[in-house]
Design an enzyme around this catalytic site. Structure first.
Site, PDB file in Angstrom:
ATOM      1  N   ARG A   1      28.949 -19.400 -18.923  1.00  0.00           N
ATOM      2  CA  ARG A   1      28.638 -20.836 -18.839  1.00  0.00           C
ATOM      3  C   ARG A   1      29.560 -21.572 -19.807  1.00  0.00           C
ATOM      4  O   ARG A   1      29.435 -21.415 -21.015  1.00  0.00           O
ATOM      5  CB  ARG A   1      27.161 -21.052 -19.221  1.00  0.00           C
ATOM      6  CG  ARG A   1      26.616 -22.413 -18.782  1.00  0.00           C
ATOM      7  CD  ARG A   1      25.261 -22.693 -19.418  1.00  0.00           C
ATOM      8  NE  ARG A   1      25.436 -22.994 -20.826  1.00  0.00           N
ATOM      9  CZ  ARG A   1      24.522 -22.767 -21.775  1.00  0.00           C
ATOM     10  NH1 ARG A   1      23.352 -22.227 -21.474  1.00  0.00           N
ATOM     11  NH2 ARG A   1      24.770 -23.061 -23.041  1.00  0.00           N
TER      12      ARG A   1
ATOM     13  N   HIS B   1      23.909 -26.133 -21.351  1.00  0.00           N
ATOM     14  CA  HIS B   1      22.911 -25.788 -20.337  1.00  0.00           C
ATOM     15  C   HIS B   1      22.688 -26.996 -19.426  1.00  0.00           C
ATOM     16  O   HIS B   1      22.791 -26.902 -18.211  1.00  0.00           O
ATOM     17  CB  HIS B   1      21.604 -25.345 -20.994  1.00  0.00           C
ATOM     18  CG  HIS B   1      20.476 -25.229 -20.024  1.00  0.00           C
ATOM     19  ND1 HIS B   1      20.462 -24.288 -19.025  1.00  0.00           N
ATOM     20  CD2 HIS B   1      19.352 -25.977 -19.857  1.00  0.00           C
ATOM     21  CE1 HIS B   1      19.356 -24.446 -18.291  1.00  0.00           C
ATOM     22  NE2 HIS B   1      18.681 -25.465 -18.770  1.00  0.00           N
TER      23      HIS B   1
ATOM     24  N   TYR C   1      24.203 -22.633 -30.748  1.00  0.00           N
ATOM     25  CA  TYR C   1      23.902 -21.202 -30.515  1.00  0.00           C
ATOM     26  C   TYR C   1      24.990 -20.406 -29.811  1.00  0.00           C
ATOM     27  O   TYR C   1      24.976 -19.186 -29.858  1.00  0.00           O
ATOM     28  CB  TYR C   1      22.559 -21.059 -29.762  1.00  0.00           C
ATOM     29  CG  TYR C   1      22.542 -21.708 -28.393  1.00  0.00           C
ATOM     30  CD1 TYR C   1      22.984 -21.014 -27.266  1.00  0.00           C
ATOM     31  CD2 TYR C   1      22.108 -23.031 -28.226  1.00  0.00           C
ATOM     32  CE1 TYR C   1      22.988 -21.614 -26.016  1.00  0.00           C
ATOM     33  CE2 TYR C   1      22.108 -23.631 -26.980  1.00  0.00           C
ATOM     34  CZ  TYR C   1      22.553 -22.925 -25.878  1.00  0.00           C
ATOM     35  OH  TYR C   1      22.564 -23.506 -24.643  1.00  0.00           O
TER      36      TYR C   1
END
Ligand SMILES: Cc1ncc(C[n+]2csc(CCOP(=O)(O)OP(=O)(O)O)c2C)c(N)n1
Ligand SMILES: [Mg+2]
Length: 334
Positions: A232, A236, A245
Site C-alpha cells: 500500500r 489507508h 506506523y
C-alpha cells in the site's frame, strides 16, 4: 497460462494510469472538503486492473471491497459515476444499474465473500456461463465470513475466484500480526481448493492467474484462491496518517517497485508507450473524474431513496418510517 498480448497490456497500462491519476484528483478534492473519505488505490493498480482484464464483462461479476472502484474502468463509466454518488452520500449511490455486473463497494470487511459464493452457486444452478470474482484484503481474510464462504465454495465447486490483495497492512496492523500462516494463499488448503500467490505488482502475472482460475471455474472445477502481494503506497484512507506506523525504509523499497512506474518503463522500452500517450491518458482521466464529480454534485440528494434498495417493496414498518421521514423533511413521496 494465457498471457496478455501487447494490445491488452496497453489497455491494462492505460487503465492503471487512469486509476492513479483519478485517485490523485480525489485525494485533493477530499482535502478541499469537496468529497468524502477516500481509500487510495496507489500500489494496487496492477493487481486490480490485471485481474479485471482477464474477465468477460458480459458474463462475469466483480464484487469489490472499497479500494477497487477506480480500477474497474473496463466495466464501463457507470462504475465511476455511481462511486461518486456513493462517496457524496447518496443512499442509492452504490447501486450500479444493470447490466453492469459490479456490486456496490463493501466497507464491512469480508461481508461480500459469502455474497460472491451465493451468486456463483446461483449462476451455476441456472446454467449461466460466467464467474464471480471477489476482491478482499489481507485484513478481511481474518473474518469468519471468509472461512465459511471458502469452505462452502469448495464443497459446491462454485465458479468463484477469491482474490485477496495482500498490501501488507490492515490500517496499521501488519501481516505478521494478521496471521501466523505462511501465506494467505495457503488457507485454500483447508477449503480443498487451489491457492497461489502472485506478484501483484505485475499485471501480467495477475492476469494469467485469474485467466487460469476462470478456466477452472467455467469448466466446473470450482474455486481458486489467489493472493496478490502488493504494497500500500498511500494512506489507508484520507482519515489516516501512515507516517506514524509505516517504516520509511519499507515504503521506499516498495516505491522502487511501484507497479505503474515499472510498467510505464517496460512499455516504453518496447515502444508500446510514450510520454505523449501518457499525457493524453492523464488529461482524459482528469476530465472524466471531474465530469463524474460534477454530475454527482448536481444530483439532488433524496432522503426518499434511503430505503429504495433494501427490499423489492417496503415492509409495513419501512412504509411508516418512510412516511415519517418524508413528512419531517417536507419531501414529497412521489
Ligand atoms: C467487519 C469490519 N471490521 C472492521 C472494520 C474497520 N476496518 C476498515 S478497513 C480495515 C482494514 C482492512 O484491511 P484489508 O482488508 O487488508 O484491506 P486494505 O484496507 O488493506 O485494502 C478495518 C479493520 C470494518 N470496516 N469492517
Ligand atoms: Mg490490507
Amino acid at each position: 497460462m494465457p498471457k496478455p498480448n501487447e494490445k491488452q497490456l496497453q489497455m491494462i497500462l492505460e487503465d492503471m494510469v487512469v486509476a492513479r491519476t483519478q485517485a490523485g484528483r480525489l485525494w485533493n478534492l477530499q482535502r478541499q472538503g469537496q468529497v468524502g473519505t477516500i481509500a487510495p488505490i496507489d500500489g494496487h493498480e496492477a493487481a486490480i486492473v490485471g485481474a479485471v482484464h482477464a474477465l468477460e464483462t458480459e458474463s462475469d461479476w466483480v464484487l469489490p471491497q472499497y479500494r477497487e472502484p477506480l480500477g474497474l474502468r473496463k466495466y464501463g463509466p457507470e462504475v465511476l459515476d455511481t462511486f461518486m454518488l456513493y462517496n457524496l452520500g447518496h443512499p442509492a449511490g452504490g447501486h450500479i444499474p444493470e447490466p453492469v455486473k459490479v456490486a456496490p463497494s463493501q466497507i464491512s470487511l469480508g461481508a461480500s465473500i459469502p455474497h460472491a459464493v451465493g451468486l456463483a452457486w446461483g449462476m451455476s444452478l441456472k446454467d449461466e456461463s460466467g464467474v464471480v470474482l471477489v476482491f478482499f484484503g489481507d485484513g478481511a481474510s481474518s473474518e469468519g465470513d471468509f472461512y465459511e464462504a471458502g469452505n462452502l465454495a469448495g464443497v459446491l465447486k462454485a465458479p468463484v475466484i477469491f482474490l485477496c490483495i495482500n498490501n501488507q497492512w490492515a490500517i496499521s496492523t501488519p501481516t505478521h500480526l494478521q496471521t501466523a500462516a505462511d501465506s494467505f494463499a495457503s488457507k485454500a488448503e483447508a477449503f480443498g481448493i487451489p491457492g497461489l500467490t502472485v506478484d501483484g505488482n505485475d499485471p501480467a502475472s495477475v492476469y494469467e492467474a485469474v485467466s487460469e482460475a476462470r478456466n477452472r471455474a467455467t469448466s466446473g472445477k470450482g474455486p481458486t484462491l489467489i493472493e496478490a502481494t502488493v504494497y500500500r503506497l498511500g494512506a489507508h484512507t484520507t482519515a489516516d496518517d501512515p507516517t506514524r506506523y509505516v517504516p520509511s525504509e519499507d515504503l521506499s523499497d516498495a516505491q522502487k517497485k511501484d507497479p505503474v512506474h515499472t510498467l510505464i518503463h517496460e512499455m516504453k522500452e518496447r515502444n508500446l508507450w510514450s510520454d505523449a500517450k501518457q499525457s493524453e491518458v492523464e488529461t482524459a482521466a482528469l476530465e472524466r473524474i471531474d465530469e463524474a464529480f460534477e454530475k454527482a454534485k448536481n444530483t439532488p440528494l433524496s432522503a426518499n431513496s434511503l430505503m429504495d434498495h433494501c427490499f423489492t417493496s417496503d415492509t409495513e414498518r419501512q412504509s411508516r418510517q418512510r412516511s415519517f421521514l418524508m413528512h419531517s423533511i417536507g419531501e414529497s413521496n412521489e
